[in-house]
Design an enzyme around this catalytic site. Structure first.
Site, mmCIF file in Angstrom:
data_model
loop_
_atom_site.group_PDB
_atom_site.id
_atom_site.type_symbol
_atom_site.label_atom_id
_atom_site.label_comp_id
_atom_site.label_asym_id
_atom_site.label_seq_id
_atom_site.Cartn_x
_atom_site.Cartn_y
_atom_site.Cartn_z
ATOM 1 N N HIS A 1 11.757 46.794 53.985
ATOM 2 C CA HIS A 1 10.640 46.153 54.688
ATOM 3 C C HIS A 1 9.428 47.062 54.453
ATOM 4 O O HIS A 1 9.567 48.281 54.399
ATOM 5 C CB HIS A 1 10.843 46.110 56.202
ATOM 6 N N ASP B 1 9.378 49.940 56.840
ATOM 7 C CA ASP B 1 10.416 50.992 56.739
ATOM 8 C C ASP B 1 9.907 52.121 55.874
ATOM 9 O O ASP B 1 10.203 53.280 56.122
ATOM 10 C CB ASP B 1 11.693 50.552 55.997
ATOM 11 N N ASP C 1 23.373 45.336 54.142
ATOM 12 C CA ASP C 1 22.569 45.358 55.370
ATOM 13 C C ASP C 1 23.502 45.843 56.485
ATOM 14 O O ASP C 1 23.912 45.078 57.355
ATOM 15 C CB ASP C 1 21.992 43.973 55.661
HETATM 16 C C1 XLS Z 1 18.414 41.309 60.825
HETATM 17 C C2 XLS Z 1 18.305 41.035 59.401
HETATM 18 C C3 XLS Z 1 17.299 41.896 58.670
HETATM 19 C C4 XLS Z 1 16.927 41.266 57.359
HETATM 20 C C5 XLS Z 1 15.689 41.793 56.743
HETATM 21 O O1 XLS Z 1 19.350 40.919 61.498
HETATM 22 O O2 XLS Z 1 19.569 41.126 58.823
HETATM 23 O O3 XLS Z 1 17.790 43.176 58.499
HETATM 24 O O4 XLS Z 1 17.964 41.391 56.434
HETATM 25 O O5 XLS Z 1 14.583 41.556 57.534
HETATM 26 NI NI NI Z 2 19.925 41.034 56.748
HETATM 27 NI NI NI Z 3 21.263 41.126 60.313
#
Ligand code: XLS
Ligand code: NI
Ligand code: NI
Length: 436
Positions: free
Chosen positions: A100, A103, A338
């Site tokens: 992001h 980040d 993620d």
């Molecule tokens: C949140 C999401 C986020 C997205 C990116 O739950 O998984 O991390 O992947 O904004």
């Molecule tokens: Ni995500």
């Molecule tokens: Ni998520």
């Protein structure tokens, strides 16, 4: 100065290895179904959890020990962190990363200052990409953390906030293009509602559609060719997120005529929060040709929220890889972790254990899925189950040669339908276990 001086490049040592800092299954050059493991999975490390996660939760303070952090929110610290991130990703051997905007660089007092901070860190990201060959899988804008986004970003009731969000996505698209990003993600962090009594549902969703069209128009203007991805999630932080699951997103994309530029980024823990399996979400997106990428993680049956744990369950990764192979693979998307280490796993080395485990689990899933496909027994059972559609009345219906009246005459003459066949669920479950 190296952040992980005692850790060497993680190598493949095979299933017999007892080395916790070696791959047991992920052998990047090994070819499966005509493609290397590296190209099948296109693993990606996320910047937010891995380099910004501090271990805090609603009940407790940060726990993570990250010796490279100087404790400030300065641009210099962010630039240094970017170098650490690339040292980590390079030693791990993942080909991609994702971020992001907020980040990677600190938010400033104004939009202009935030953009300058972003540019200063992007310079380092660019140098590090060039030095290592690591590529950007996708960029995204964080339009949920700052209090201005309390009512949403592209679905807010505050038109100024909508304008702010547009400016933020504009900048993030420029940066994603500059860094050669292959996709651009929209996760609607606060695009939803807490209460329908104060919500103009139609207005919010129309504005969301308008926002995405503006993104496509700007991408065309600057020559960004990557795929746009919507990441479905049913709740958290709002009680109802508009992009609640694959089916809801696909309906939205069709209604607002966006399917030519958008696909879906399917996340395991989001699928389960929506009351689906990951396999369901992948199959649903895949059958509509809208499967773009995946966010790999897993939830916990005993905890009802998005725990974002690293995936280690081989049954899960087998289901995922079987479905990805069915639809021709994940590229130009990837398998993006993620996922975050638990707050009790606070040492830097835990980041290596977590990613190695996830990559190995996917490599095993790939090999098992390929074995299931090569064997053909599962495919034969499914083919046999639908056999009534291959000839006779089934084939006639599927070629569009029938209507209610002709089907009525067919059945009046026949009197009763042919007997059903067993679904063989238990046989199939036993069969799958023979490949594990
Ligand atoms: C949140 C999401 C986020 C997205 C990116 O739950 O998984 O991390 O992947 O904004
Ligand atoms: Ni995500
Ligand atoms: Ni998520």
């Amino acid at each position: 100065m190296a952040a992980f001086p005692e850790i060497e490049k993680i190598r493949y040592e095979g299933p017999e290895s007892k080395n916790p800092l070696a791959f047991k299954w992920y052998n990047e050059d090994e070819v499966v179904e005509g493609l290397t493991m590296k190209d099948h999975m296109r693993f990606s490390v996320v910047y937010w959890h891995t380099f910004r996660g501090n271990g805090s939760d609603p009940f407790g303070a940060p726990t993570m020990v990250r010796p490279w952090e100087d404790g400030t929110d300065s641009v210099e610290n962010a630039q240094n962190r970017a170098r650490v991130a690339f040292e980590f990703i390079e030693k791990l051997g993942a080909p991609y990363y994702a971020f992001h905007d907020r980040d990677v660089a600190p938010e400033g007092a104004t939009l202009a200052e935030s953009n300058r901070n972003f540019d200063a860190v992007v310079q380092v990201l660019k140098e590090e990409q060039e030095r290592t060959g690591i590529k950007l899988l996708w960029g995204t804008a964080n339009m949920f953390s700052n209090p201005r986004f309390m009512h949403g970003a592209s679905t807010t009731c505050n038109a100024d906030v909508y304008a702010y969000a547009a400016a933020q996505v504009k900048k993030c698209l420029e940066v994603t293009k500059e860094l050669g990003g292959e996709n651009y993600v929209f996760w609607g962090g606060r695009e939803g509602y807490q209460n329908l009594f104060n919500t103009d549902l139609k207005r919010e969703i129309d504005n969301l559609g308008r926002f995405f069209h503006m993104a496509v128009d700007y991408a065309d203007k600057i020559g960004f060719k990557g795929t746009f991805l919507i990441e479905p999630k049913p709740k958290e932080p709002t009680k109802h997120q508009y992009d609640s699951d694959a089916a809801a997103c696909i309906n939205f994309l069709r209604a607002y005529e966006l399917t030519d530029r958008f696909k879906l980024n399917i996340e395991t823990n989001h699928a389960t929060l929506a009351g689906h399996t990951m396999m369901h979400e992948l199959d649903y997106a895949g059958m509509q040709h809208l499967l773009g990428s995946i966010d790999a993680n897993t939830g916990d049956l005993l905890l009802g929220w998005d725990t974002d744990q690293f995936p280690t369950n081989v049954y899960l990764t087998t289901e995922i890889m079987l479905t990805l192979l069915k639809y021709g693979g994940v590229a130009p998307g990837g398998v993006n972790f993620d996922a975050k280490v638990r707050r009790e796993s606070f040492e830097p080395i835990d980041l290596f254990h977590a990613h190695i485990g996830g990559m190995d689990a996917f490599a095993r899933g790939l090999k098992i899925a390929a074995a299931i496909r090569a064997d053909g027994a599962l495919a034969d059972i499914v083919k046999d189950r639908y056999e009534s559609w291959d000839t006779g009345i089934g084939a006639e219906i599927e070629s569009g040669n029938h209507n209610f009246e002709s089907l009525e005459s067919y059945m009046l003459e026949k009197g009763e339908a042919s007997p059903n066949k067993s679904g063989r669920q238990e046989l199939i479950e036993n069969l799958i276990n023979t490949y594990l």
